[in-house]
Design an enzyme around this catalytic site. Structure first.
Site, short mmCIF file in Angstrom:
data_model
loop_
_atom_site.label_atom_id
_atom_site.label_comp_id
_atom_site.label_asym_id
_atom_site.label_seq_id
_atom_site.Cartn_x
_atom_site.Cartn_y
_atom_site.Cartn_z
N ASP A 11 22.01 76.59 37.13
CA ASP A 11 21.53 77.97 37.10
C ASP A 11 20.91 78.25 38.46
OD1 ASP A 11 22.22 78.60 34.43
OD2 ASP A 11 20.48 77.51 33.71
N ASP A 130 26.00 84.56 24.97
CA ASP A 130 24.65 84.12 24.61
C ASP A 130 24.31 84.77 23.28
OD1 ASP A 130 24.55 82.92 27.12
OD2 ASP A 130 23.60 84.66 28.05
#
Length: 251
Positions: A11, A130
């Site tokens: 990330d 998500d």
């Protein structure tokens, strides 16, 4: 037999690798180029880069980072973050990405999936989803989990497949960063209802969690971040352990 894949995830925020819990409380996890090189050398099957920073210069910065990473790795890598057009994808692929991951932009304009598949092929297009378990239902969320949508995880995943995406990266927001294991029931339901590969994300804490994602969750690949970045789990040892459990791995 098709081997299962182990995928470290970087990330990226402001050019650095970060990691949080339940999508918040970010902490620095190192230089992405150096980490990528280590993962390539230690038998990771693939690499995923997700740019989570919201700078206007994102595309230019990300393309530069992709180019630097591509020179250091010999495994496929997927790049995501702020991709919303054919042009965005073109730039990243030209700079060395093998696949791209889209998320919010696909939910906001599902036709984007069709456009990208038509231009670059299904094998290039990963759709990240998500989702959070809310009142007995898995609900798709956007903007790092802050914004709920009207989409049910399984309905959206089916539409994603029908529009031609080659793979789905499913992150359980409830499990993310908890190290309590993957959302195996949801994974199994996805795997049983779809014909494209499912990457499990969110919840890896020990080697058995990966085994469970492949056996109980029927996932095709398992992605993790902090357990790899902070060397809590070494990828060669993980793959050897999974192989001893009868899970097909590329050793």
């Amino acid at each position: 037999m098709i081997t299962k894949r182990i995928i470290p995830c970087l990330d990226i925020k402001d050019g650095r690798t970060v990691k949080g819990t339940n999508f918040i409380n970010l902490r620095d996890a190192g230089d992405p180029v150096a980490l990528a090189k280590i993962y390539s050398e230690t038998r990771a099957d693939e690499l995923v880069f997700l740019d989570i920073s919201a700078t206007e210069e994102r595309r230019k910065t990300l393309a530069d980072l992709v180019l630097r990473v591509a020179s250091q790795v010999n495994i496929p890598f997927t790049v995501g973050g702020g991709i919303s057009s054919v042009e965005d994808v073109d730039i990243l692929l030209q700079n060395g990405a093998d696949k791209v991951s889209i998320n919010s932009s696909a939910v906001k304009r599902p036709e984007l999936i069709n456009e990208l598949v038509a231009k670059f092929g299904s094998q290039c297009i990963v759709v990240a989803i998500d989702a959070k378990y809310v009142e007995g239902e898995w609900i798709v969320h956007l903007v790092g989990g802050k914004v709920p949508t009207e989409y049910n995880l399984f309905d959206w995943a089916k539409e994603v497949e029908e529009r031609g995406a080659g793979e789905i990266l499913f992150t359980s927001m409830d499990n993310d960063g908890t190290k309590d294991g993957f959302a195996n029931e949801a994974l199994a339901r996805l795997s049983e209802s779809l014909n494209i590969p499912i990457i499990a994300s969110g919840g890896a804490g020990n080697m058995q969690h990966f085994a469970d994602a492949f056996t109980e969750g029927k996932a095709d690949a398992a992605l993790a971040a902090s357990v790899f970045h902070f060397k809590e789990i070494e990828i060669p040892s993980l793959k050897e352990e999974l192989a001893t459990q009868g899970i097909a791995m590329r050793l």
